[in-house]
Design an enzyme around this catalytic site. Structure first.
Site, short mmCIF file in Angstrom:
data_model
loop_
_atom_site.label_atom_id
_atom_site.label_comp_id
_atom_site.label_asym_id
_atom_site.label_seq_id
_atom_site.Cartn_x
_atom_site.Cartn_y
_atom_site.Cartn_z
N ASN A 92 11.30 3.13 -43.37
CA ASN A 92 12.59 2.45 -43.16
C ASN A 92 12.97 1.65 -44.40
O ASN A 92 14.08 1.80 -44.93
CB ASN A 92 12.52 1.50 -41.96
CG ASN A 92 12.11 2.20 -40.69
OD1 ASN A 92 11.89 3.40 -40.68
ND2 ASN A 92 11.98 1.45 -39.61
N ASP A 93 12.06 0.80 -44.85
CA ASP A 93 12.35 0.00 -46.03
C ASP A 93 12.37 0.85 -47.30
O ASP A 93 13.21 0.67 -48.17
CB ASP A 93 11.35 -1.15 -46.18
CG ASP A 93 11.81 -2.39 -45.41
OD1 ASP A 93 13.04 -2.58 -45.29
OD2 ASP A 93 10.95 -3.15 -44.92
N CYS A 147 4.16 5.20 -41.11
CA CYS A 147 4.34 4.42 -39.88
C CYS A 147 5.80 4.06 -39.65
O CYS A 147 6.14 3.37 -38.72
CB CYS A 147 3.46 3.17 -39.88
SG CYS A 147 3.93 1.96 -41.12
N GLU A 203 6.25 0.66 -49.26
CA GLU A 203 7.64 0.63 -48.77
C GLU A 203 8.61 0.16 -49.85
O GLU A 203 9.76 -0.13 -49.56
CB GLU A 203 7.74 -0.24 -47.51
CG GLU A 203 7.12 -1.62 -47.64
CD GLU A 203 7.05 -2.38 -46.32
OE1 GLU A 203 7.83 -2.08 -45.42
OE2 GLU A 203 6.20 -3.28 -46.22
N ARG A 212 2.50 -4.72 -35.12
CA ARG A 212 3.39 -5.63 -35.84
C ARG A 212 3.07 -7.07 -35.44
O ARG A 212 3.62 -7.59 -34.47
CB ARG A 212 4.84 -5.31 -35.51
CG ARG A 212 5.25 -3.88 -35.79
CD ARG A 212 6.73 -3.69 -35.46
NE ARG A 212 7.18 -2.36 -35.80
CZ ARG A 212 7.23 -1.35 -34.93
NH1 ARG A 212 6.88 -1.54 -33.67
NH2 ARG A 212 7.65 -0.17 -35.32
N HIS A 262 0.83 -1.21 0.00
CA HIS A 262 0.00 0.00 0.00
C HIS A 262 0.86 1.25 0.00
O HIS A 262 0.51 2.27 -0.58
CB HIS A 262 -0.94 0.00 1.21
CG HIS A 262 -2.25 -0.66 0.91
ND1 HIS A 262 -3.16 -0.09 0.06
CD2 HIS A 262 -2.77 -1.85 1.30
CE1 HIS A 262 -4.21 -0.90 -0.05
NE2 HIS A 262 -4.00 -1.97 0.69
N ARG A 282 -0.90 -5.15 -39.06
CA ARG A 282 -0.14 -5.54 -40.25
C ARG A 282 0.02 -7.05 -40.26
O ARG A 282 0.41 -7.63 -39.25
CB ARG A 282 1.24 -4.88 -40.23
CG ARG A 282 2.11 -5.34 -41.40
CD ARG A 282 3.39 -4.57 -41.48
NE ARG A 282 4.32 -4.94 -40.42
CZ ARG A 282 5.44 -4.28 -40.17
NH1 ARG A 282 5.76 -3.19 -40.86
NH2 ARG A 282 6.27 -4.67 -39.21
N ARG A 336 20.24 -1.42 -44.56
CA ARG A 336 20.05 -0.84 -43.22
C ARG A 336 20.95 -1.46 -42.16
O ARG A 336 21.25 -0.86 -41.14
CB ARG A 336 18.60 -1.08 -42.78
CG ARG A 336 17.63 -0.08 -43.31
CD ARG A 336 16.42 -0.06 -42.42
NE ARG A 336 15.47 -1.12 -42.73
CZ ARG A 336 14.51 -1.51 -41.90
NH1 ARG A 336 14.42 -0.98 -40.71
NH2 ARG A 336 13.66 -2.46 -42.25
#
Lengths: 85, 550
Positions: free
Chosen positions: B454-455, B502, B431, B297, B188, B333, B465
Site C-alpha cells: 500500500n505504502d 503483507c 514499503e 498491527r 441450547h 509489527r 492514497r
C-alpha cells in the site's frame, strides 16, 4: 467425615453438564455429599442445587462427605473435579 | 412482502414454506383434588413416561448432533429426578390438594425464576430447560402424545420460542431454518442449530399475533444478515437465490481446502499467513486455517486507548497471541502510528504532509522510551511462542543501526533484571522505494522482508492514497511496483533470507500466480482470503505459467 476444598479452573464454571456428571458421581455412594460456596451448602446429589450455587471460574467450593463409604466417595469426587473442572 | 430482523445464530440462506409451531400452551387449570396421594402417583407415572421420552430423544440426538449436544437430555433427565423439584411438586399437591399439572407449573415458575435471577448469562438461559421439562410433564399428565406431524417437504420452522427438546425432535432433514421471536444466542437451541449447521434467527422483531398468519406461506431466512422475508418480491428472491448459490459454493470450497498444504502442482510451496489487528481476530485466523500471522498491527493496541499501554498490558496481549498460535509464526509489527493513523495522546505536531512525516519507526527512534517499552513486552512474550518482530517504514542503513543499538540495550537490561525473554527473529517492512533500492544491503542485516504494497505504491507512484480524485491515476498493478517486488525478492534470496507481501496486493488473486513465479515466499492476507488464495496455489503450475509469460 471428609472435607476438602477445590478451586474451579474451568472457564465456564460448574455449568449444566458438569453439574449433571458430578451428581452422577455423588449418587454412586451412600454417604451424604454436600457442596458449598460462600457459606451456602447444598446436596451434591441434586442438580438444581448445584446449578443454583452458580459456581464460576476461580471460585472455591468445599465438599463435606459423611457416611460408610466416605473414603471412596471423597476420592472419586476429588479425581472427578481435577479431571473435569 | 414483509421483512423482519433477528439475531443471527447461524448464517446461510434458506428458502421454503413456513411452518409455525404452536405450543399447546393453554394455561394450566388449578383443580381441587380429593385424594392427593393418588395424584402423587399419577405424577410419578408421568415422570417415568417423560423419562422414557427423554431417553429416546437422547438416542436420537446422539446420532444426529453428537454426544456433547445430546448431553442436554441426560441433564433434563436428572432435573426430572431432582429431589428438590420432586419435593416441591409433591408438597404443593399435598398441602394445597391440587392437581399435578398445576403443581408442576407452579414449581416450574419458581425454579425458572431461580435461574433467571442469576448473574451469569449462561445460567439465566437454563430457565428454558426447567420450563422444557415441566411442559413435557404437563403434556404427559394431560394425556397427550408427542407432537409428530410428519411433513412432506423441508420447511422453515417459526415459533415464539423453541425448547431444546423440540429442536431435536424435529426431523433434521425436514428443517430448512429456525426463526424464533424469543430465545438467546446462548440457548441450547441456538447451540444445536449451529451444530446442525442450518440458518437460524432468534429475538426476531415479529409480533406474536403474526405467527398464525404465516403458516404455509413462502419465506426466506437470510441467516448471514439476520433477515427474515415473507413472500419476497421476485427481484429480491432472485438476489437471495444467487447469494445462496454463491455461499454454498464458497462453503464447499472452504471445507475441501482446510488442512491442505499451500503447494503448487509443480511442488512449489508458499506460506499463507493472516493479517490481524486484534486478539478478537484470532478465531478467524484459526477457522480459516492460516499457517501463521504475517502481520499483527500492534498500533491498534495504542489506537484503542486514551493513554500509552503499559509493558504488562502489551506483554499479556502478545503472549496470548503467541500461545494461541501454538508454535506457528506470529509476526508483530512495531508501532506504526502517523499519517492516517492518529493517536491524540502522542501529542504530535500538525504536519504539512503526514504521509511523508514523523511516523512509524521515525516516532520510535525519536521517542525511544515508547519503543523500548514495546520491545521489552515483545521479547518477553517471545519466550511463549514463535514471535518475530517487524519494523515499519525503513529507508536507510542508519535506521537499522539505531534499532540494533536500542535492541541491544533492551536485552542487556532484561538480562540484568533477571527477566526471562527470548530473542525473536527480526525483519523489516519494505514499503519505501529507498528500501527497495538498498534491499541488497538491508538483506544482510535482517532475518526477513515483508513488502507493504500500500505504502510502496503510494510512494512509488507519488499518489496520495487518501485522495479520491487520484483514483484514475492509481494503478495497483503498475509495472514499477511489480518490478520492485521482484527486485526485493531476488535480493532477499541472494542473502539467504525470505521475502513476503503483507499489503493488500498480496490478497489480489489475479496476481497470485505472478507472485509464485517471482518466488515470493509468503503472502499475508485477511483471514477470509486465505482459502481462496490456497485454491489458486493448488491449481497453479509455476513452471508452465513462467513459460507462457515468456
Amino acid at each position: 467425615m471428609k472435607t476438602f476444598e477445590y478451586i474451579i479452573k474451568d472457564e465456564q464454571g460448574i455449568h449444566a453438564r458438569p453439574a449433571g456428571e458430578l451428581v452422577k458421581v455423588a449418587k454412586q455412594y451412600t454417604s451424604t455429599v454436600m457442596i458449598g460456596k460462600d457459606g451456602n451448602s447444598v446436596d451434591c446429589k441434586k442438580i438444581f442445587g448445584i446449578m443454583g450455587l452458580g459456581v464460576k471460574k476461580d471460585q472455591t467450593v468445599t465438599f463435606t462427605i459423611e457416611g460408610e463409604d466416605e473414603e471412596q466417595a471423597s476420592h472419586a469426587i476429588q479425581s472427578f473435579m481435577s479431571e473435569n473442572l | 412482502m414483509n421483512q423482519y430482523n433477528g439475531k443471527s445464530v447461524f448464517g446461510g440462506i434458506a428458502i421454503g414454506k413456513i411452518k409455525v409451531l404452536a405450543k399447546g400452551d393453554a394455561p394450566v387449570k388449578r383443580i381441587h383434588i380429593d385424594k392427593p396421594q393418588e395424584e402423587i402417583e399419577r405424577y410419578h407415572a408421568a415422570v417415568e413416561e417423560a423419562d422414557r421420552e427423554l431417553s429416546a430423544l437422547y438416542e436420537k440426538a446422539l446420532k444426529e448432533v453428537g454426544e456433547a449436544n445430546a448431553a442436554i437430555f441426560e441433564i433434563h433427565k436428572m432435573m426430572l429426578e431432582d429431589d428438590d423439584y420432586k419435593d416441591s411438586v409433591e408438597g404443593i399437591i399435598l398441602n394445597q390438594s391440587v392437581n399435578a399439572e398445576y403443581a408442576v407449573a407452579a414449581t416450574s415458575e419458581n425454579f425458572a425464576r431461580m435461574f433467571s435471577d442469576m448473574e451469569d448469562e449462561y445460567m439465566r438461559a437454563r430457565a428454558a430447560d426447567v420450563k422444557d421439562i415441566s411442559e413435557r410433564l404437563i403434556r404427559v399428565l394431560s394425556g397427550k402424545g408427542e407432537e409428530d406431524e410428519a411433513s412432506e417437504e423441508p420447511e422453515i420452522i417459526v415459533a415464539k420460542d423453541l425448547a431444546p427438546s423440540e429442536t431435536v425432535s424435529l426431523d433434521k432433514d425436514k428443517v430448512l431454518a429456525f426463526v424464533t421471536i424469543q430465545g438467546s444466542i446462548n440457548s441450547h437451541t441456538a447451540i444445536l442449530a449451529r451444530t446442525m449447521g442450518i440458518p437460524a434467527l432468534v429475538s426476531t422483531n415479529m409480533d406474536e399475533q403474526m405467527l398464525d398468519l404465516l403458516d404455509g406461506k413462502m419465506g426466506v431466512v437470510d441467516g448471514t444478515n439476520g433477515s427474515f422475508y415473507i413472500e419476497p418480491e421476485e427481484k429480491i428472491l432472485e438476489e437471495l437465490l444467487a447469494q445462496q448459490k454463491k455461499e454454498q459454493e464458497l462453503k464447499d470450497l472452504y471445507e475441501t481446502l482446510k488442512g491442505k498444504e499451500n503447494v503448487t502442482l509443480d511442488g512449489k510451496k508458499i506460506m499463507v499467513y493472516a493479517n490481524i489487528g486484534n486478539i478478537k481476530d484470532l478465531a478467524h485466523v484459526i477457522k480459516n486455517d492460516a499457517g501463521g500471522i504475517g502481520l499483527f498491527r500492534s498500533e491498534f493496541i495504542f489506537l484503542e486507548r486514551n493513554d500509552f499501554p503499559t509493558e504488562e498490558e502489551q506483554f499479556a496481549i502478545y503472549k496470548t497471541v503467541a500461545e494461541t498460535m501454538a508454535g506457528k509464526r506470529v509476526i508483530i509489527r512495531t508501532l506504526d502510528i502517523g499519517a492516517d493513523k492518529k493517536c491524540d495522546y502522542f501529542q504530535m505536531d500538525p504536519e504539512e504532509n503526514p504521509a511523508m512525516g514523523v511516523r512509524a519507526i521515525r516516532i520510535c527512534l525519536t521517542r525511544p522510551e515508547i519503543f523500548k517499552t514495546q520491545l521489552r513486552a515483545l521479547f518477553r512474550a517471545s519466550a511463549y511462542g514463535n514471535i518475530a518482530v517487524m519494523y515499519p517504514m525503513i529507508t536507510s542503513m542508519k535506521e537499522i543501526k539505531a534499532i540494533k543499538a536500542i535492541v541491544q540495550e533492551v536485552c542487556q537490561k532484561l538480562k540484568e533484571e533477571g527477566i526471562p525473554y527470548k530473542m525473536p527473529q527480526q525483519g523489516i517492512m519494505i514499503e519505501t522505494p529507498a528500501a527497495v533500492m538498498i534491499s541488497d544491503l538491508l538483506a544482510k542485516e535482517v532475518d526477513f522482508f515483508s513488502i507493504g504494497t500500500n505504502d510502496l505504491t503510494q510512494y512509488t507512484l507519488a499518489i496520495d492514497r487518501q485522495n479520491e480524485k487520484l483514483d484514475d491515476f492509481y494503478d495497483s498493478h503498475h509495472p514499477a511496483v511489480l518490478r520492485m517486488i521482484q527486485m526485493v525478492v531476488d535480493n532477499a534470496h541472494e542473502a539467504g533470507i525470505w521475502a513476503g507481501i503483507c499489503g493488500e496486493l498480496g490478497a489480489d488473486t489475479s496476481l497470485t500466480k505472478e507472485f509464485l513465479k517471482m518466488g515470493v515466499d509468503e503472502l499475508s492476507v485477511s483471514p477470509a482470503r486465505i482459502l481462496p488464495i490456497r485454491k489458486i496455489i493448488l491449481e497453479t503450475n509455476v513452471t508452465e505459467y513462467g513459460r507462457i509469460k515468456e
